[in-house]
Design an enzyme around this catalytic site. Structure first.
Site, PDB file in Angstrom:
ATOM      1  N   TYR A 188       0.839  -1.209   0.000  1.00 15.90           N
ATOM      2  CA  TYR A 188       0.000   0.000   0.000  1.00 15.90           C
ATOM      3  C   TYR A 188       0.875   1.261   0.000  1.00 15.90           C
ATOM      4  O   TYR A 188       0.623   2.206  -0.760  1.00 15.90           O
ATOM      5  CB  TYR A 188      -0.904  -0.041   1.232  1.00 15.90           C
ATOM      6  CG  TYR A 188      -1.951   1.040   1.309  1.00 15.90           C
ATOM      7  CD1 TYR A 188      -3.099   0.998   0.528  1.00 15.90           C
ATOM      8  CD2 TYR A 188      -1.808   2.111   2.198  1.00 15.90           C
ATOM      9  CE1 TYR A 188      -4.075   1.984   0.615  1.00 15.90           C
ATOM     10  CE2 TYR A 188      -2.770   3.104   2.294  1.00 15.90           C
ATOM     11  CZ  TYR A 188      -3.901   3.036   1.504  1.00 15.90           C
ATOM     12  OH  TYR A 188      -4.861   4.020   1.595  1.00 15.90           O
ATOM     13  N   ALA A 220       3.956   1.624  -1.021  1.00 15.56           N
ATOM     14  CA  ALA A 220       4.639   1.767  -2.319  1.00 15.56           C
ATOM     15  C   ALA A 220       3.668   2.315  -3.363  1.00 15.56           C
ATOM     16  O   ALA A 220       4.013   3.200  -4.157  1.00 15.56           O
ATOM     17  CB  ALA A 220       5.197   0.420  -2.774  1.00 15.56           C
TER      18      ALA A 220
END
Ligand code: NAD
Length: 244
Positions: free
Chosen positions: A152, A154
């Site tokens: 999430y 990233a």
């Protein structure tokens, strides 16, 4: 002439609040979601009740073919695309070493590739119009990371990267492109977290309350308005002071 806004993931939650806010500002709304079309149609009906045109589209943002088809349909149905709000998002949390590759790919696919897919189809339309307002919903987690959310965080950091690049590339076409980084907002996504985590979150919010969907919608309303015409490439935190 009326303006049209696309809001992805707008059948419920933050996306629905954004759609309602923009309708209140006079935008016609393309309500886009991957959930069963009946839910999205119900939201579109509610929005029409506010006195603007609204239409529901079933679209999986992670599929480039689905996004292409949807954007073409919206353009044909409404005649212009003046604002794009990339809001659709999912979580598949887990410890780094236990996270399944498919959970990493799914979150990147929806949150990051989904955002890219809409940029790619909508920006050419806005370029021709020489006008566009784009707001993408990132997250505080994209700014500071979070345990159990490598996928999430990233994806949400990636959304900021796309935002800044497109802001530089298309300023010349009078397209502004910004991101919002919400903190903890009460929705179905956060309802699923354990009570202990929710209490820890609340303790970390200087303003001592959870965010509401309207807090995010109001910030989107500002960024698509003429008052924000000199703001581009920015990430606006809407988080009660969690990230400073
Ligand atoms: P939500 O789960 O309530 O709503 C998300 C919506 O996106 C749903 O209607 C869902 O059907 C739709 N969606 C999911 N996958 C899709 C796909 N592949 N294609 C099209 N639509 C899809 O979540 P929310 O809390 O309203 O979150 C909205 C956005 O805000 C997300 O991008 C989320 O990451 C971000 N965000 C939320 C919080 C929070 O605290 N709730 C904090 C930071 C950022």
């Amino acid at each position: 002439m009326s303006k049209t806004a696309i809001v992805t993931g707008s059948a419920r939650g933050i996306g629905k609040a954004i759609a309602v806010k923009l309708a209140g500002m006079g935008y016609d709304i393309a309500v886009i979601d991957a959930c069963p079309i009946e839910m999205t149609e119900e939201t579109a009906k509610e929005i029409e009740g506010l006195g603007v045109k609204a239409k529901a589209y079933r679209c999986d943002v992670s599929s480039s073919a689905s996004v292409k088809e949807t954007v073409e349909a919206v353009h044909a149905d409404f005649g212009s695309i003046d604002a794009l709000v990339n809001n659709a998002g999912i979580t598949r949390d887990g410890f780094l070493v236990r996270m399944k590759e498919e959970d990493f790919d799914a979150v990147i696919g929806v949150n990051l590739k989904g955002t890219y897919n809409f940029f790619r189809e909508v920006v050419p339309v806005m370029s021709k119009q020489k006008y566009g307002r784009i707001v993408s919903i990132s997250s505080i987690v994209g700014l500071q990371g979070n345990a159990c959310q490598v996928n999430y965080s990233a994806s949400k950091a990636g959304v900021i990267g796309i935002t800044k690049s497109v802001a530089r590339e298309y300023a010349v076409k009078n397209i502004t492109c910004n991101a919002i980084a919400p903190g903890f907002v009460q929705t179905k996504m956060t309802d699923e977290l354990p009570d202990k985590v929710k209490e820890q979150m609340l303790a970390a919010i200087p303003l001592k309350r959870y965010g509401q969907v309207e807090d995010i919608a109001n910030a989107v309303g500002f960024l698509v308005s003429d008052d924000a015409s000199y703001i581009t490439g920015q990430v606006l935190s809407v988080d009660g002071g969690m990230h400073m």
